[in-house]
Design a protein around this motif. Structure first.
Motif, PDB file in Angstrom:
ATOM      1  N   GLY A 158       2.252  -6.082 -11.363  1.00  0.00           N
ATOM      2  CA  GLY A 158       2.131  -7.454 -11.632  1.00  0.00           C
ATOM      3  C   GLY A 158       3.005  -8.135 -13.402  1.00  0.00           C
ATOM      4  N   SER A 159       2.642  -7.710 -13.833  1.00  0.00           N
ATOM      5  CA  SER A 159       3.819  -8.191 -15.337  1.00  0.00           C
ATOM      6  C   SER A 159       5.112  -8.146 -15.311  1.00  0.00           C
ATOM      7  N   LEU A 160       5.696  -6.573 -14.146  1.00  0.00           N
ATOM      8  CA  LEU A 160       6.977  -5.885 -14.335  1.00  0.00           C
ATOM      9  C   LEU A 160       7.732  -6.955 -13.359  1.00  0.00           C
ATOM     10  N   ARG A 161       7.049  -7.422 -12.047  1.00  0.00           N
ATOM     11  CA  ARG A 161       8.147  -7.325 -11.064  1.00  0.00           C
ATOM     12  C   ARG A 161       7.089  -8.955 -10.442  1.00  0.00           C
ATOM     13  N   LYS A 162       7.294 -10.179 -10.904  1.00  0.00           N
ATOM     14  CA  LYS A 162       6.789 -11.363 -10.419  1.00  0.00           C
ATOM     15  C   LYS A 162       7.039 -11.864  -9.376  1.00  0.00           C
ATOM     16  N   GLY A 163       6.399 -12.734  -9.135  1.00  0.00           N
ATOM     17  CA  GLY A 163       5.905 -13.106  -7.046  1.00  0.00           C
ATOM     18  C   GLY A 163       5.676 -12.307  -6.047  1.00  0.00           C
ATOM     19  N   ASN A 164       6.553 -12.807  -5.171  1.00  0.00           N
ATOM     20  CA  ASN A 164       6.184 -11.183  -3.582  1.00  0.00           C
ATOM     21  C   ASN A 164       6.683  -9.812  -4.300  1.00  0.00           C
ATOM     22  N   ALA A 165       7.140 -10.102  -5.319  1.00  0.00           N
ATOM     23  CA  ALA A 165       8.261  -8.873  -4.971  1.00  0.00           C
ATOM     24  C   ALA A 165       7.046  -7.938  -5.932  1.00  0.00           C
ATOM     25  N   GLY A 166       6.257  -8.111  -6.707  1.00  0.00           N
ATOM     26  CA  GLY A 166       4.960  -7.404  -8.134  1.00  0.00           C
ATOM     27  C   GLY A 166       4.148  -7.617  -6.784  1.00  0.00           C
ATOM     28  N   ALA A 167       3.800  -8.536  -5.901  1.00  0.00           N
ATOM     29  CA  ALA A 167       2.689  -7.921  -5.007  1.00  0.00           C
ATOM     30  C   ALA A 167       2.735  -6.583  -3.925  1.00  0.00           C
ATOM     31  N   ALA A 168       4.039  -7.156  -3.024  1.00  0.00           N
ATOM     32  CA  ALA A 168       4.306  -5.979  -2.738  1.00  0.00           C
ATOM     33  C   ALA A 168       4.182  -4.340  -2.728  1.00  0.00           C
ATOM     34  N   GLU A 169       5.497  -4.324  -4.140  1.00  0.00           N
ATOM     35  CA  GLU A 169       5.027  -3.253  -5.677  1.00  0.00           C
ATOM     36  C   GLU A 169       3.334  -2.642  -6.050  1.00  0.00           C
ATOM     37  N   ALA A 170       2.884  -3.668  -5.979  1.00  0.00           N
ATOM     38  CA  ALA A 170       1.437  -3.444  -6.509  1.00  0.00           C
ATOM     39  C   ALA A 170       0.830  -2.790  -5.275  1.00  0.00           C
ATOM     40  N   LYS A 171       0.747  -3.080  -4.295  1.00  0.00           N
ATOM     41  CA  LYS A 171       0.361  -2.631  -2.786  1.00  0.00           C
ATOM     42  C   LYS A 171       0.348  -0.839  -2.402  1.00  0.00           C
ATOM     43  N   ARG A 172       2.327  -0.929  -2.853  1.00  0.00           N
ATOM     44  CA  ARG A 172       2.588   0.334  -2.117  1.00  0.00           C
ATOM     45  C   ARG A 172       1.993   0.597  -3.451  1.00  0.00           C
ATOM     46  N   CYS A 173       2.402   1.003  -4.560  1.00  0.00           N
ATOM     47  CA  CYS A 173       1.827   1.965  -5.781  1.00  0.00           C
ATOM     48  C   CYS A 173       0.150   1.592  -5.054  1.00  0.00           C
ATOM     49  N   GLN A 174      -0.694   1.260  -4.805  1.00  0.00           N
ATOM     50  CA  GLN A 174      -2.187   0.863  -4.881  1.00  0.00           C
ATOM     51  C   GLN A 174      -2.706   2.503  -3.073  1.00  0.00           C
ATOM     52  N   GLU A 175      -1.107   2.589  -2.546  1.00  0.00           N
ATOM     53  CA  GLU A 175      -1.102   3.176  -1.384  1.00  0.00           C
ATOM     54  C   GLU A 175      -1.020   4.499  -2.083  1.00  0.00           C
ATOM     55  N   MET A 176      -0.053   4.316  -2.451  1.00  0.00           N
ATOM     56  CA  MET A 176       0.084   5.833  -2.981  1.00  0.00           C
ATOM     57  C   MET A 176      -0.611   6.629  -4.471  1.00  0.00           C
ATOM     58  N   TYR A 177      -1.127   6.106  -4.406  1.00  0.00           N
ATOM     59  CA  TYR A 177      -3.091   5.490  -5.595  1.00  0.00           C
ATOM     60  C   TYR A 177      -3.687   6.495  -4.897  1.00  0.00           C
ATOM     61  N   ALA A 178      -3.860   6.032  -3.973  1.00  0.00           N
ATOM     62  CA  ALA A 178      -4.921   6.316  -2.549  1.00  0.00           C
ATOM     63  C   ALA A 178      -4.708   8.033  -2.268  1.00  0.00           C
ATOM     64  N   HIS A 179      -3.883   8.006  -1.423  1.00  0.00           N
ATOM     65  CA  HIS A 179      -3.438   9.187  -1.104  1.00  0.00           C
ATOM     66  C   HIS A 179      -3.320  10.345  -2.645  1.00  0.00           C
ATOM     67  N   TYR A 180      -2.408  10.319  -3.789  1.00  0.00           N
ATOM     68  CA  TYR A 180      -2.471  11.014  -4.175  1.00  0.00           C
ATOM     69  C   TYR A 180      -4.143  11.438  -5.364  1.00  0.00           C
ATOM     70  N   LEU A 181      -5.057  10.610  -5.125  1.00  0.00           N
ATOM     71  CA  LEU A 181      -6.606  10.249  -5.715  1.00  0.00           C
ATOM     72  C   LEU A 181      -6.952  11.313  -4.705  1.00  0.00           C
ATOM     73  N   ARG A 182      -6.835  11.409  -3.198  1.00  0.00           N
ATOM     74  CA  ARG A 182      -7.678  12.276  -2.010  1.00  0.00           C
ATOM     75  C   ARG A 182      -6.518  13.871  -2.306  1.00  0.00           C
ATOM     76  N   LEU A 183      -5.436  14.233  -2.828  1.00  0.00           N
ATOM     77  CA  LEU A 183      -4.860  15.152  -3.174  1.00  0.00           C
ATOM     78  C   LEU A 183      -6.137  15.990  -4.106  1.00  0.00           C
TER      79      LEU A 183
END
Length: 207
Positions: A158-183
């Motif tokens: 959200g700090s490095l990618r403003k607006g909708n792009a930042g929100a989309a990136e944050a969502k993608r990162c959260q999904e990847m985090y959830a995946h690697y957290l399970r592993l």
């Protein structure tokens, strides 16, 4: 072996940011370093608190405190580096499930009294297994490091990618985090050799 700065740069790379930070304590002066310094402590604590990691758990006999609550027989000091208590055990417990033929862990409650956090229990000479602050990345398994980097990337988005792009990136990162957290949790769980009993888990405090 990764350092804090290495993990920050890994997180930045997940966002497609080509910057390379060299220090976040203190921040070197770049916007990326400033943001990493701001979010690193929270990202680390959130991932640590997500699971009782083997590399971050300790087992000690805590200091006995003066009793102030008659509902509990003993008061113990919460260890200074504790993030969360995993179990309160009898001193003779050989694991977290049984001691002398009796099911453990024992009931407990955590309260703040007089500016200090107490562990309240009826267990004499209690042993506490707890999740500790682990701020040395040299201790982190690879999958934990991966999950932490994705968690940090999501916070930075959200700090490095403003607006909708930042929100989309944050969502993608959260999904990847959830995946690697399970592993990471699955790999960590392989390090435990316990004899779980079929029983209703103790809830924090007494029912």
């Amino acid at each position: 072996m990764f350092s804090v700065v290495d993990i920050c740069n890994l997180a930045l790379s997940y966002l497609g940011d080509s910057a390379t930070v060299t220090s976040i304590n203190p921040p070197e002066g770049s916007a990326q370093a400033e943001h990493c310094a701001r979010y690193w402590p929270l990202a680390l604590q959130e991932v640590l608190e997500a699971h009782p990691w083997c590399f971050a758990t300790k087992r000690i006999k805590p200091a006995l405190l003066a009793d102030k609550d008659p509902a509990w027989a003993y008061h113990y000091a919460l260890p200074h580096d504790a993030l969360a208590v995993v179990a309160v055990l009898p001193p003779e417990a050989i694991d977290d499930y049984e001691a002398g033929g009796h099911a453990v862990p024992v009931p407990y409650q955590i309260e703040r009294e007089g500016g200090q956090i107490h562990i309240l229990t009826d267990q004499r000479e209690a042993v506490v297994r707890y999740l500790a602050t682990a701020d040395d990345p040299a201790l982190y398994p690879a999958t934990f490091t991966e999950a932490l980097a994705w968690k940090l990337a999501g916070m930075l988005a959200g700090s490095l990618r403003k607006g909708n792009a930042g929100a989309a990136e944050a969502k993608r990162c959260q999904e990847m985090y959830a995946h690697y957290l399970r592993l990471a949790i699955a790999k960590d769980s392989e390090q435990r050799k316990v004899r779980p009993r079929a029983q209703t888990p103790w809830m924090q405090g007494r029912s």
